[in-house]
Design a protein around this motif. Sequence first.
Motif, PDB file in Angstrom:
ATOM      1  N   TYR A  64       0.830  -1.207   0.000  1.00 19.63           N
ATOM      2  CA  TYR A  64       0.000   0.000   0.000  1.00 19.63           C
ATOM      3  C   TYR A  64       0.863   1.256   0.000  1.00 19.63           C
ATOM      4  CZ  TYR A  64      -3.297   3.519   1.624  1.00 19.63           C
ATOM      5  OH  TYR A  64      -4.051   4.649   1.741  1.00 19.63           O
ATOM      6  N   ARG A  65       1.861   1.283   0.851  1.00 16.94           N
ATOM      7  CA  ARG A  65       2.716   2.480   0.933  1.00 16.94           C
ATOM      8  C   ARG A  65       3.552   2.672  -0.321  1.00 16.94           C
ATOM      9  NH1 ARG A  65       4.372   1.638   7.259  1.00 16.94           N
ATOM     10  NH2 ARG A  65       2.370   2.308   8.088  1.00 16.94           N
ATOM     11  N   THR A  66       4.038   1.588  -0.905  1.00 17.54           N
ATOM     12  CA  THR A  66       4.788   1.686  -2.159  1.00 17.54           C
ATOM     13  C   THR A  66       3.894   2.214  -3.269  1.00 17.54           C
ATOM     14  OG1 THR A  66       6.180  -0.160  -1.483  1.00 17.54           O
ATOM     15  CG2 THR A  66       6.170   0.387  -3.824  1.00 17.54           C
ATOM     16  N   THR A  67       2.672   1.714  -3.342  1.00 20.14           N
ATOM     17  CA  THR A  67       1.734   2.183  -4.356  1.00 20.14           C
ATOM     18  C   THR A  67       1.425   3.662  -4.172  1.00 20.14           C
ATOM     19  OG1 THR A  67       0.748  -0.020  -4.433  1.00 20.14           O
ATOM     20  CG2 THR A  67      -0.542   1.790  -5.367  1.00 20.14           C
ATOM     21  N   MET A  68       1.202   4.095  -2.945  1.00 22.66           N
ATOM     22  CA  MET A  68       0.905   5.494  -2.695  1.00 22.66           C
ATOM     23  C   MET A  68       2.105   6.383  -3.024  1.00 22.66           C
ATOM     24  SD  MET A  68      -2.171   5.970  -1.898  1.00 22.66           S
ATOM     25  CE  MET A  68      -2.709   4.614  -2.899  1.00 22.66           C
ATOM     26  N   ALA A  69       3.318   5.936  -2.692  1.00 22.11           N
ATOM     27  CA  ALA A  69       4.520   6.720  -2.991  1.00 22.11           C
ATOM     28  C   ALA A  69       4.717   6.849  -4.504  1.00 22.11           C
ATOM     29  CB  ALA A  69       5.744   6.073  -2.346  1.00 22.11           C
ATOM     30  N   LEU A  70       4.539   5.767  -5.239  1.00 21.79           N
ATOM     31  CA  LEU A  70       4.675   5.837  -6.696  1.00 21.79           C
ATOM     32  C   LEU A  70       3.593   6.713  -7.319  1.00 21.79           C
ATOM     33  CD1 LEU A  70       5.594   2.129  -7.491  1.00 21.79           C
ATOM     34  CD2 LEU A  70       7.065   4.128  -7.728  1.00 21.79           C
ATOM     35  N   THR A  71       2.385   6.659  -6.778  1.00 19.85           N
ATOM     36  CA  THR A  71       1.303   7.501  -7.285  1.00 19.85           C
ATOM     37  C   THR A  71       1.606   8.973  -7.032  1.00 19.85           C
ATOM     38  OG1 THR A  71      -0.279   5.736  -6.854  1.00 19.85           O
ATOM     39  CG2 THR A  71      -1.172   7.950  -7.139  1.00 19.85           C
ATOM     40  N   LEU A  72       2.045   9.291  -5.844  1.00 21.90           N
ATOM     41  CA  LEU A  72       2.388  10.674  -5.504  1.00 21.90           C
ATOM     42  C   LEU A  72       3.573  11.162  -6.343  1.00 21.90           C
ATOM     43  CD1 LEU A  72       1.782  13.072  -3.648  1.00 21.90           C
ATOM     44  CD2 LEU A  72       3.436  12.119  -2.038  1.00 21.90           C
ATOM     45  N   GLY A  73       4.595  10.336  -6.485  1.00 21.76           N
ATOM     46  CA  GLY A  73       5.748  10.698  -7.305  1.00 21.76           C
ATOM     47  C   GLY A  73       5.375  10.918  -8.755  1.00 21.76           C
ATOM     48  N   GLY A  74       4.528  10.061  -9.307  1.00 29.12           N
ATOM     49  CA  GLY A  74       4.082  10.221 -10.687  1.00 29.12           C
ATOM     50  C   GLY A  74       3.254  11.467 -10.888  1.00 29.12           C
ATOM     51  N   THR A  75       2.420  11.796  -9.913  1.00 25.30           N
ATOM     52  CA  THR A  75       1.614  13.010  -9.999  1.00 25.30           C
ATOM     53  C   THR A  75       2.494  14.249  -9.980  1.00 25.30           C
ATOM     54  OG1 THR A  75      -0.208  11.883  -8.881  1.00 25.30           O
ATOM     55  CG2 THR A  75      -0.267  14.296  -8.913  1.00 25.30           C
ATOM     56  N   ILE A  76       3.472  14.271  -9.080  1.00 30.10           N
ATOM     57  CA  ILE A  76       4.398  15.420  -9.013  1.00 30.10           C
ATOM     58  C   ILE A  76       5.193  15.527 -10.307  1.00 30.10           C
ATOM     59  CG2 ILE A  76       6.467  16.291  -7.837  1.00 30.10           C
ATOM     60  CD1 ILE A  76       5.233  15.142  -5.236  1.00 30.10           C
ATOM     61  N   TYR A  77       5.672  14.409 -10.834  1.00 27.03           N
ATOM     62  CA  TYR A  77       6.427  14.420 -12.086  1.00 27.03           C
ATOM     63  C   TYR A  77       5.576  14.961 -13.237  1.00 27.03           C
ATOM     64  CZ  TYR A  77       9.114  12.738 -16.064  1.00 27.03           C
ATOM     65  OH  TYR A  77       9.810  12.669 -17.231  1.00 27.03           O
ATOM     66  N   CYS A  78       4.314  14.556 -13.318  1.00 29.03           N
ATOM     67  CA  CYS A  78       3.429  15.045 -14.373  1.00 29.03           C
ATOM     68  C   CYS A  78       3.162  16.539 -14.236  1.00 29.03           C
ATOM     69  CB  CYS A  78       2.106  14.284 -14.361  1.00 29.03           C
ATOM     70  SG  CYS A  78       2.259  12.607 -14.970  1.00 29.03           S
ATOM     71  N   LEU A  79       2.976  17.019 -13.012  1.00 30.59           N
ATOM     72  CA  LEU A  79       2.752  18.448 -12.811  1.00 30.59           C
ATOM     73  C   LEU A  79       3.982  19.260 -13.183  1.00 30.59           C
ATOM     74  CD1 LEU A  79       0.714  18.396  -9.475  1.00 30.59           C
ATOM     75  CD2 LEU A  79      -0.124  18.881 -11.788  1.00 30.59           C
ATOM     76  N   ILE A  80       5.165  18.775 -12.847  1.00 33.39           N
ATOM     77  CA  ILE A  80       6.404  19.476 -13.230  1.00 33.39           C
ATOM     78  C   ILE A  80       6.562  19.483 -14.751  1.00 33.39           C
ATOM     79  CG2 ILE A  80       8.929  19.327 -13.155  1.00 33.39           C
ATOM     80  CD1 ILE A  80       8.618  18.334 -10.246  1.00 33.39           C
ATOM     81  N   ALA A  81       6.294  18.355 -15.395  1.00 34.86           N
ATOM     82  CA  ALA A  81       6.394  18.297 -16.854  1.00 34.86           C
ATOM     83  C   ALA A  81       5.381  19.224 -17.506  1.00 34.86           C
ATOM     84  CB  ALA A  81       6.185  16.868 -17.337  1.00 34.86           C
ATOM     85  N   LEU A  82       4.170  19.316 -16.960  1.00 35.94           N
ATOM     86  CA  LEU A  82       3.154  20.227 -17.489  1.00 35.94           C
ATOM     87  C   LEU A  82       3.573  21.677 -17.305  1.00 35.94           C
ATOM     88  CD1 LEU A  82       0.338  20.386 -18.755  1.00 35.94           C
ATOM     89  CD2 LEU A  82      -0.602  20.445 -16.448  1.00 35.94           C
ATOM     90  N   TYR A  83       4.150  22.007 -16.151  1.00 38.41           N
ATOM     91  CA  TYR A  83       4.626  23.375 -15.904  1.00 38.41           C
ATOM     92  C   TYR A  83       5.753  23.742 -16.882  1.00 38.41           C
ATOM     93  CZ  TYR A  83       6.905  27.318 -13.683  1.00 38.41           C
ATOM     94  OH  TYR A  83       7.484  28.536 -13.454  1.00 38.41           O
ATOM     95  N   MET A  84       6.697  22.830 -17.078  1.00 38.68           N
ATOM     96  CA  MET A  84       7.807  23.105 -17.996  1.00 38.68           C
ATOM     97  C   MET A  84       7.311  23.231 -19.440  1.00 38.68           C
ATOM     98  SD  MET A  84      10.730  20.662 -16.326  1.00 38.68           S
ATOM     99  CE  MET A  84      11.830  20.848 -17.698  1.00 38.68           C
ATOM    100  N   ALA A  85       6.303  22.460 -19.824  1.00 42.28           N
ATOM    101  CA  ALA A  85       5.768  22.539 -21.183  1.00 42.28           C
ATOM    102  C   ALA A  85       4.983  23.819 -21.408  1.00 42.28           C
ATOM    103  CB  ALA A  85       4.879  21.326 -21.468  1.00 42.28           C
ATOM    104  N   SER A  86       4.441  24.398 -20.339  1.00 38.61           N
ATOM    105  CA  SER A  86       3.650  25.617 -20.503  1.00 38.61           C
ATOM    106  C   SER A  86       4.499  26.879 -20.550  1.00 38.61           C
ATOM    107  CB  SER A  86       2.636  25.727 -19.365  1.00 38.61           C
ATOM    108  OG  SER A  86       3.313  25.954 -18.136  1.00 38.61           O
ATOM    109  N   GLN A  87       5.758  26.796 -20.185  1.00 39.58           N
ATOM    110  CA  GLN A  87       6.649  27.958 -20.216  1.00 39.58           C
ATOM    111  C   GLN A  87       7.221  28.160 -21.610  1.00 39.58           C
ATOM    112  OE1 GLN A  87       6.992  29.998 -17.530  1.00 39.58           O
ATOM    113  NE2 GLN A  87       5.468  28.616 -16.635  1.00 39.58           N
TER     114      GLN A  87
END
Length: 113
Positions: free
Chosen positions: A86-109
């Motif tokens: 459960y904790r591994t799944t939650m950590a990977l989900t949180l990490g993937g969400t942060i990575y996607c938000l950073i990639a979206l921010y960089m693509a919008s600049q």
Amino acid sequence: MYYKFSGFTQKLTGAWASDAYSPQGLKPVVSTEAPPIIFATPTKLTSDSAYDYAGKNKVPELQKFFQKSDGVPIHLKRGLPDQMLYRTTMALTLGGTIYCLIALYMASQPRNK
């Protein structure tokens, strides 16, 4: 000469008469008998014509275990392995969400020249 459509080359190719008249998926039935059961093979036949299976039916015990009202969520009932998963799944989900938000921010600049 006989031809059939080749799924590999996507073209017509030469074929024998039997292949041309029996395309893929339309082969004649080889056997009409049902295949033997693989997973429910009995280990021995008892005297009263009932089968004795090697394994024990664990479903009733697991039902009682998982339906027990002890305040623990169903996905964490088995202890440490469930918690780690459960904790591994939650950590990977949180990490993937942060990575996607950073990639979206960089693509919008806009790019600097």
